[in-house]
Design a protein around this motif. Structure first.
Motif, PDB file in Angstrom:
ATOM      1  N   LEU A   8       0.804  -1.227   0.000  1.00 52.38           N
ATOM      2  CA  LEU A   8       0.000   0.000   0.000  1.00 52.38           C
ATOM      3  C   LEU A   8       0.836   1.275   0.000  1.00 52.38           C
ATOM      4  CD1 LEU A   8      -2.802  -1.302   2.377  1.00 52.38           C
ATOM      5  CD2 LEU A   8      -3.041  -0.723  -0.051  1.00 52.38           C
ATOM      6  N   THR A   9       2.022   1.215   0.595  1.00 55.81           N
ATOM      7  CA  THR A   9       2.869   2.410   0.596  1.00 55.81           C
ATOM      8  C   THR A   9       3.314   2.748  -0.827  1.00 55.81           C
ATOM      9  OG1 THR A   9       3.630   1.872   2.821  1.00 55.81           O
ATOM     10  CG2 THR A   9       4.973   3.430   1.554  1.00 55.81           C
ATOM     11  N   ASP A  10       3.737   1.736  -1.559  1.00 57.09           N
ATOM     12  CA  ASP A  10       4.109   1.908  -2.969  1.00 57.09           C
ATOM     13  C   ASP A  10       2.914   2.418  -3.774  1.00 57.09           C
ATOM     14  OD1 ASP A  10       5.403   1.768  -5.428  1.00 57.09           O
ATOM     15  OD2 ASP A  10       5.049  -0.383  -5.669  1.00 57.09           O
ATOM     16  N   MET A  11       1.765   1.818  -3.548  1.00 57.00           N
ATOM     17  CA  MET A  11       0.560   2.206  -4.281  1.00 57.00           C
ATOM     18  C   MET A  11       0.213   3.663  -4.030  1.00 57.00           C
ATOM     19  SD  MET A  11      -1.756  -1.217  -3.745  1.00 57.00           S
ATOM     20  CE  MET A  11      -3.022  -0.734  -4.916  1.00 57.00           C
ATOM     21  N   LEU A  12       0.265   4.039  -2.763  1.00 61.33           N
ATOM     22  CA  LEU A  12      -0.078   5.411  -2.401  1.00 61.33           C
ATOM     23  C   LEU A  12       0.868   6.417  -3.055  1.00 61.33           C
ATOM     24  CD1 LEU A  12      -1.688   7.469  -0.823  1.00 61.33           C
ATOM     25  CD2 LEU A  12      -0.337   6.911   1.209  1.00 61.33           C
ATOM     26  N   GLN A  13       2.157   6.077  -3.063  1.00 59.41           N
ATOM     27  CA  GLN A  13       3.132   6.989  -3.690  1.00 59.41           C
ATOM     28  C   GLN A  13       2.822   7.195  -5.171  1.00 59.41           C
ATOM     29  OE1 GLN A  13       6.914   5.266  -2.719  1.00 59.41           O
ATOM     30  NE2 GLN A  13       6.919   6.125  -0.634  1.00 59.41           N
ATOM     31  N   ARG A  14       2.449   6.113  -5.843  1.00 58.99           N
ATOM     32  CA  ARG A  14       2.130   6.228  -7.272  1.00 58.99           C
ATOM     33  C   ARG A  14       0.833   6.999  -7.490  1.00 58.99           C
ATOM     34  NH1 ARG A  14       4.788   2.230 -10.609  1.00 58.99           N
ATOM     35  NH2 ARG A  14       6.195   0.932  -9.394  1.00 58.99           N
ATOM     36  N   VAL A  15      -0.130   6.794  -6.618  1.00 56.12           N
ATOM     37  CA  VAL A  15      -1.395   7.528  -6.716  1.00 56.12           C
ATOM     38  C   VAL A  15      -1.144   9.020  -6.530  1.00 56.12           C
ATOM     39  CG1 VAL A  15      -3.580   7.984  -5.505  1.00 56.12           C
ATOM     40  CG2 VAL A  15      -2.940   5.635  -6.055  1.00 56.12           C
ATOM     41  N   GLN A  16      -0.266   9.334  -5.601  1.00 53.19           N
ATOM     42  CA  GLN A  16       0.055  10.731  -5.302  1.00 53.19           C
ATOM     43  C   GLN A  16       0.550  11.498  -6.523  1.00 53.19           C
ATOM     44  OE1 GLN A  16      -0.491  12.347  -2.595  1.00 53.19           O
ATOM     45  NE2 GLN A  16      -0.166  11.112  -0.760  1.00 53.19           N
ATOM     46  N   ARG A  17       1.248  10.785  -7.421  1.00 51.15           N
ATOM     47  CA  ARG A  17       1.790  11.456  -8.595  1.00 51.15           C
ATOM     48  C   ARG A  17       0.693  11.944  -9.528  1.00 51.15           C
ATOM     49  NH1 ARG A  17       5.791   6.698  -9.984  1.00 51.15           N
ATOM     50  NH2 ARG A  17       6.876   6.628  -7.986  1.00 51.15           N
ATOM     51  N   LEU A  18      -0.385  11.178  -9.618  1.00 50.31           N
ATOM     52  CA  LEU A  18      -1.462  11.546 -10.550  1.00 50.31           C
ATOM     53  C   LEU A  18      -2.581  12.324  -9.871  1.00 50.31           C
ATOM     54  CD1 LEU A  18      -1.745   8.319 -12.725  1.00 50.31           C
ATOM     55  CD2 LEU A  18      -0.974  10.578 -13.443  1.00 50.31           C
ATOM     56  N   ALA A  19      -2.807  12.036  -8.620  1.00 46.82           N
ATOM     57  CA  ALA A  19      -3.912  12.677  -7.893  1.00 46.82           C
ATOM     58  C   ALA A  19      -3.461  13.025  -6.480  1.00 46.82           C
ATOM     59  CB  ALA A  19      -5.128  11.747  -7.850  1.00 46.82           C
ATOM     60  N   PRO A  20      -2.621  14.080  -6.368  1.00 48.46           N
ATOM     61  CA  PRO A  20      -2.060  14.415  -5.064  1.00 48.46           C
ATOM     62  C   PRO A  20      -3.127  14.866  -4.071  1.00 48.46           C
ATOM     63  CG  PRO A  20      -1.451  16.052  -6.734  1.00 48.46           C
ATOM     64  CD  PRO A  20      -2.129  14.942  -7.452  1.00 48.46           C
ATOM     65  N   ALA A  21      -3.052  14.327  -2.859  1.00 52.51           N
ATOM     66  CA  ALA A  21      -3.942  14.732  -1.771  1.00 52.51           C
ATOM     67  C   ALA A  21      -3.398  14.103  -0.497  1.00 52.51           C
ATOM     68  CB  ALA A  21      -5.368  14.265  -2.023  1.00 52.51           C
ATOM     69  N   ASP A  22      -3.848  14.591   0.645  1.00 53.55           N
ATOM     70  CA  ASP A  22      -3.392  14.050   1.924  1.00 53.55           C
ATOM     71  C   ASP A  22      -4.253  12.864   2.329  1.00 53.55           C
ATOM     72  OD1 ASP A  22      -1.329  15.906   2.210  1.00 53.55           O
ATOM     73  OD2 ASP A  22      -2.710  17.409   3.039  1.00 53.55           O
ATOM     74  N   TYR A  23      -4.128  11.802   1.590  1.00 51.98           N
ATOM     75  CA  TYR A  23      -4.933  10.614   1.871  1.00 51.98           C
ATOM     76  C   TYR A  23      -4.611  10.103   3.268  1.00 51.98           C
ATOM     77  CZ  TYR A  23      -5.624  10.772  -3.165  1.00 51.98           C
ATOM     78  OH  TYR A  23      -5.922  11.175  -4.437  1.00 51.98           O
ATOM     79  N   ASN A  24      -5.656   9.816   4.029  1.00 47.77           N
ATOM     80  CA  ASN A  24      -5.414   9.309   5.379  1.00 47.77           C
ATOM     81  C   ASN A  24      -6.128   7.988   5.654  1.00 47.77           C
ATOM     82  OD1 ASN A  24      -8.017  10.183   5.561  1.00 47.77           O
ATOM     83  ND2 ASN A  24      -7.583  11.903   6.929  1.00 47.77           N
ATOM     84  N   ALA A  25      -6.743   7.407   4.638  1.00 47.36           N
ATOM     85  CA  ALA A  25      -7.431   6.125   4.821  1.00 47.36           C
ATOM     86  C   ALA A  25      -7.470   5.343   3.510  1.00 47.36           C
ATOM     87  CB  ALA A  25      -8.860   6.370   5.311  1.00 47.36           C
ATOM     88  N   VAL A  26      -7.384   4.034   3.614  1.00 45.95           N
ATOM     89  CA  VAL A  26      -7.605   3.150   2.454  1.00 45.95           C
ATOM     90  C   VAL A  26      -8.701   2.179   2.782  1.00 45.95           C
ATOM     91  CG1 VAL A  26      -6.077   2.205   0.689  1.00 45.95           C
ATOM     92  CG2 VAL A  26      -5.405   2.128   3.119  1.00 45.95           C
ATOM     93  N   GLY A  27      -9.546   1.931   1.816  1.00 45.83           N
ATOM     94  CA  GLY A  27     -10.554   0.882   1.937  1.00 45.83           C
ATOM     95  C   GLY A  27     -10.326  -0.120   0.827  1.00 45.83           C
ATOM     96  N   LEU A  28     -10.429  -1.401   1.162  1.00 52.60           N
ATOM     97  CA  LEU A  28     -10.239  -2.437   0.148  1.00 52.60           C
ATOM     98  C   LEU A  28     -11.511  -3.266   0.029  1.00 52.60           C
ATOM     99  CD1 LEU A  28      -7.377  -2.106   1.922  1.00 52.60           C
ATOM    100  CD2 LEU A  28      -6.629  -3.735   0.216  1.00 52.60           C
ATOM    101  N   ASN A  29     -11.865  -3.582  -1.207  1.00 54.60           N
ATOM    102  CA  ASN A  29     -13.033  -4.417  -1.475  1.00 54.60           C
ATOM    103  C   ASN A  29     -12.594  -5.579  -2.338  1.00 54.60           C
ATOM    104  OD1 ASN A  29     -15.393  -2.575  -0.553  1.00 54.60           O
ATOM    105  ND2 ASN A  29     -14.104  -1.260  -1.812  1.00 54.60           N
ATOM    106  N   LEU A  30     -13.047  -6.777  -2.001  1.00 58.65           N
ATOM    107  CA  LEU A  30     -12.731  -7.959  -2.795  1.00 58.65           C
ATOM    108  C   LEU A  30     -14.028  -8.559  -3.323  1.00 58.65           C
ATOM    109  CD1 LEU A  30     -10.716 -10.043  -3.847  1.00 58.65           C
ATOM    110  CD2 LEU A  30     -10.801 -11.153  -1.618  1.00 58.65           C
ATOM    111  N   TYR A  31     -14.165  -8.499  -4.656  1.00 57.91           N
ATOM    112  CA  TYR A  31     -15.335  -9.077  -5.331  1.00 57.91           C
ATOM    113  C   TYR A  31     -14.918 -10.449  -5.820  1.00 57.91           C
ATOM    114  CZ  TYR A  31     -16.610  -4.160  -5.199  1.00 57.91           C
ATOM    115  OH  TYR A  31     -16.876  -2.877  -4.776  1.00 57.91           O
ATOM    116  N   ARG A  32     -15.375 -11.493  -5.121  1.00 62.70           N
ATOM    117  CA  ARG A  32     -14.847 -12.830  -5.348  1.00 62.70           C
ATOM    118  C   ARG A  32     -15.235 -13.415  -6.693  1.00 62.70           C
ATOM    119  NH1 ARG A  32     -17.316 -14.066   0.397  1.00 62.70           N
ATOM    120  NH2 ARG A  32     -18.734 -12.571  -0.585  1.00 62.70           N
TER     121      ARG A  32
END
Length: 183
Positions: free
Chosen positions: A66-90
């Motif tokens: 998630l740390t890697d993911m967040l860093q990459r997200v920051q490049r395209l959509a910078p914001a002070d993200y403070n939460a992640v939610g994960l959903n698994l559609y089986r």
DNA sequence: GAAGGTCAAGCGCA
DNA sequence: CTGCGCTTGACCTT
């Protein structure tokens, strides 16, 4: 741009990361703390049709990417993200009803960033008022969908069930939760 | 503390 | 096949 507004609307990047990275993330995130939920429906209790997990930013197990993911997200959509939610559609029977993210839980003007992994699933997006023309968007593995705060007011979205045989899909959603909802 | 919104499955109809 | 709107009720939020 899938939907336009003055906060960036709804933007979609199909090639946010390549297939190798997407596969690696998908595999690693199987180890998240997935939880089932149940809800009452008439006179019985049914399972919520997907598995859920969530962490405050930086509070996740180090083994998760998630740390890697967040860093990459920051490049395209910078914001002070403070939460992640994960959903698994089986499989195709898993879904989310049409909804919009609760505005009161999201910081004003802040985007919501959604990374898709695993199999592709179709997302339905629909204006809440006026001509209710719907938009279908196939969320592919390794893609990023960024929705503005304003778009949550005007549009709702959901992942309909499908009879088509589909494998598991995961969505990883970074949000800026308001103070009182942040951990 | 009352009131309003959410969101699950299954049905009928388009 | 798929979309949509309708239904009830525990829980959450204001």
């Amino acid at each position: 741009m899938v939907v336009a507004d003055d906060e960036g609307g709804i933007r979609y990047w199909p090639d946010f990361v390549d297939a190798q990275i997407a596969d690696a993330w998908f595999a690693a995130l199987q180890a998240a703390d997935w939880k089932e939920q149940r809800r009452p429906m008439y006179d019985r209790v049914v399972d919520v049709p997907r598995l859920l997990a969530g962490y405050a930013t930086g509070q996740w197990p180090p083994a998760l990417p998630l740390t890697d993911m967040l860093q990459r997200v920051q490049r395209l959509a910078p914001a002070d993200y403070n939460a992640v939610g994960l959903n698994l559609y089986r499989d195709g029977r898993d879904s989310v009803a049409m909804h919009n993210d609760k505005l009161h839980t999201i910081g004003p003007g802040q985007p919501i960033a959604l990374v898709s992994l695993g199999d592709s699933r179709r997302m339905r997006i629909r204006a809440k008022t006026g001509p209710r023309a719907g938009i279908d968007l196939v969320l592919e593995p390794g893609s990023l969908l960024v929705m503005s705060h304003a778009s949550q007011l005007t549009h709702e979205h959901g992942i309909p069930k499908t009879v088509r045989p589909v494998g598991p899909r995961m969505s990883v959603v970074f949000r800026v939760r308001s103070e009182k909802y942040a951990h």
